[in-house]
Design an enzyme around this catalytic site. Sequence first.
Site, PDB file in Angstrom:
ATOM      1  CG  ASP A 116       2.393 -48.962 -20.982  1.00 12.67           C
ATOM      2  OD1 ASP A 116       1.781 -49.246 -19.834  1.00 12.67           O
ATOM      3  OD2 ASP A 116       1.917 -48.493 -21.852  1.00 12.67           O
ATOM      4  CE1 TYR A 138       0.912 -49.662 -32.203  1.00 17.63           C
ATOM      5  CE2 TYR A 138      -1.155 -49.967 -30.608  1.00 17.63           C
ATOM      6  CZ  TYR A 138       0.098 -49.426 -31.001  1.00 17.63           C
ATOM      7  OH  TYR A 138       0.486 -47.921 -30.469  1.00 17.63           O
ATOM      8  CE  LYS A 154       4.532 -47.434 -33.731  1.00 20.70           C
ATOM      9  NZ  LYS A 154       5.522 -47.891 -34.693  1.00 20.70           N
TER      10      LYS A 154
HETATM   11  C1  F6R Z   1       0.248 -45.327 -28.498  1.00 20.97           C
HETATM   12  C2  F6R Z   1      -0.610 -45.410 -27.357  1.00 20.97           C
HETATM   13  C3  F6R Z   1      -2.037 -44.714 -27.521  1.00 20.97           C
HETATM   14  C4  F6R Z   1      -3.273 -45.892 -27.614  1.00 20.97           C
HETATM   15  C5  F6R Z   1      -4.640 -45.118 -27.794  1.00 20.97           C
HETATM   16  C6  F6R Z   1      -5.802 -46.299 -28.176  1.00 20.97           C
HETATM   17  O1  F6R Z   1       1.210 -45.681 -28.172  1.00 20.97           O
HETATM   18  O2  F6R Z   1      -0.299 -46.143 -26.359  1.00 20.97           O
HETATM   19  O3  F6R Z   1      -2.262 -43.645 -28.387  1.00 20.97           O
HETATM   20  O4  F6R Z   1      -2.884 -46.712 -28.830  1.00 20.97           O
HETATM   21  O5  F6R Z   1      -4.908 -44.533 -26.497  1.00 20.97           O
HETATM   22  O6  F6R Z   1      -5.701 -47.006 -27.032  1.00 20.97           O
HETATM   23  P1  F6R Z   1      -6.664 -48.124 -26.910  1.00 20.97           P
HETATM   24  O7  F6R Z   1      -6.753 -49.083 -28.016  1.00 20.97           O
HETATM   25  O8  F6R Z   1      -6.138 -49.216 -25.709  1.00 20.97           O
HETATM   26  O9  F6R Z   1      -8.056 -47.889 -26.518  1.00 20.97           O
HETATM   27 MG    MG Z   2       0.259 -47.501 -22.476  1.00 19.20          MG
HETATM   28 MG    MG Z   3       4.486 -45.736 -23.617  1.00 19.01          MG
END
Ligand code: F6R
Ligand code: MG
Ligand code: MG
Length: 385
Positions: A14, A230, A233
Site C-alpha cells: 500500500d 499499527y 493490515k
Molecule cells: C484498515 C485501514 C483503514 C484505516 C482507517 C483509519 O486496514 O487501512 O480502515 O485504519 O481508515 O485510518 P487513519 O488512522 O489513517 O485515519
Molecule cells: Mg491504506
Molecule cells: Mg490495504
Amino acid sequence: MSADEITVSVIKADVGGWVGHSSIHPDLIDAAEEHLDSAKTNERIEDYHVTHCGDDLNLIITHRQGNDSDICHGLAWRVFEACTEVAKGLKLYGAGQDLLSDAFSGNVRGMGPGVAEMTFTERPAEPIVVFMADKTSAGAWNLPLYRMFADPFNTAGLVISPGLHQGFQFQVLDVHKNRQITFKCPEELYDLLVFIGAPAKYTVQHVLNAEGEIAAASSTERLSLVAGQYVGKDDPVCVIRCQSQFPAVGEILEPFSHPIIVEGWMRGSHHGPLMPVSMKHSQCTRFDGPPRVVALGFQLADGKLIGPRDMFDDPAFDDARREASELATHLRRHGPFEPHRLPMDEMEYTTLPQVAERLEGRWEDMGEPAHGDGKKEVKAGAVDD
Ligand code: F6R
Ligand code: MG
Ligand code: MG
C-alpha cells in the site's frame, strides 16, 4: 534453479490510497507498468501484470531468477518507491505507508511489502490463480487453503482423482516465533487444524503435493510484527497452481462460495466477512470494507501471463456477496463490542493499552474472589447437577 524453471512472484504494498484507504489511483498503475515494461524489454523479467485490491498495489511478475531474487525484489522495491513519489504528488492518503525502511537490502521480506512466490517447471498447460485481499491479515488464507487441499467436501478430486488422492503437505509458519512445521494430509489433518484454526498465530505458507511439488504460496508477513506498531493490515496475496495433479480451478474458487469471517476491516481491529468481488468492485467502502478478495486467473505460456480472467466476475458468487453483506450488517450492530471488535490481546497497537495504563490506578482491589481463586474444582467424571 534450472533453465526451464519459472518463478511467479506476487509482490504487493500500500503506497497510497485514493480516496482514504478505499482504492488506488490509476496513475500508480501507469507508473508501475512503465517501470515493469522497461524491465521486460531489457529481458530482466519474462512478463508482468499490475493490478490492485482495494488500496494495495499488486505486481504479478514472472522471471527466471528463482525465489527471493534481489533482481526481482529490487525491481519491485523501485516500482513502489516510484509509485510513492506519484502518490505524494497527488497527496494520496498514506503515501508510502508500507515501505518501512529507506534502505533496501536486496529482499523486500520484512521491509513492509507482502510476497507470495513459487518456482517450478512449467507444465504443458499451467493454469494459475492469484488471490489478493484487502482489509485483512495474513492468516485469511488458512481456511480456504485447507478446504482446497484437504477437504473432500470442497475438492472432489481428493477422493476421485488419482492425481490428488495422495493428499497434500501444509507448511505452517508460527508467526510469533518465526519457525515452521510441515503437516502431511490427510494423515495429520487433525494436528494441522489445531494450529491453522488460530490464523492470527499460525499461517499456511506453502502447500506441496505428496511428491513435494509446489502447489500454493501465500504471503505470511504480519505488518504489525514487522513495524512494532499499527501500520495497517497485511492484506495478503496467494498464488495457486491448478488442474491435473492439483485441484481444478473450480475447486480452488469453491471455498469462497461462502464468506468466512476474518480479522481486519476498520482500523484492522474488527472481524468481518471476506467478500469475493470482481475487479470492478475491488474497493473497500462500507466501514472501510467489508474485507474483499479478488481472483485473477492466467495460463502461463513459456513464462508469459496469458490473462487475466477476472474469476469472481460471475453471478455464481452473487449469493456469497449477499451473504457477506448480511454478515457485515449483523456484525456492525455490535459496534465496539466483541466479537465484532477483536479480542483485547489482538489490539495491542491501538489506544486500548494506553487507556488501560491510564486507568490502572483507579481499579479498587476487591480481595479474594468468594470461591477461593474463582475457579470451581472439577473432578474427573463429575456431573453437574
Ligand atoms: C484498515 C485501514 C483503514 C484505516 C482507517 C483509519 O486496514 O487501512 O480502515 O485504519 O481508515 O485510518 P487513519 O488512522 O489513517 O485515519
Ligand atoms: Mg491504506
Ligand atoms: Mg490495504
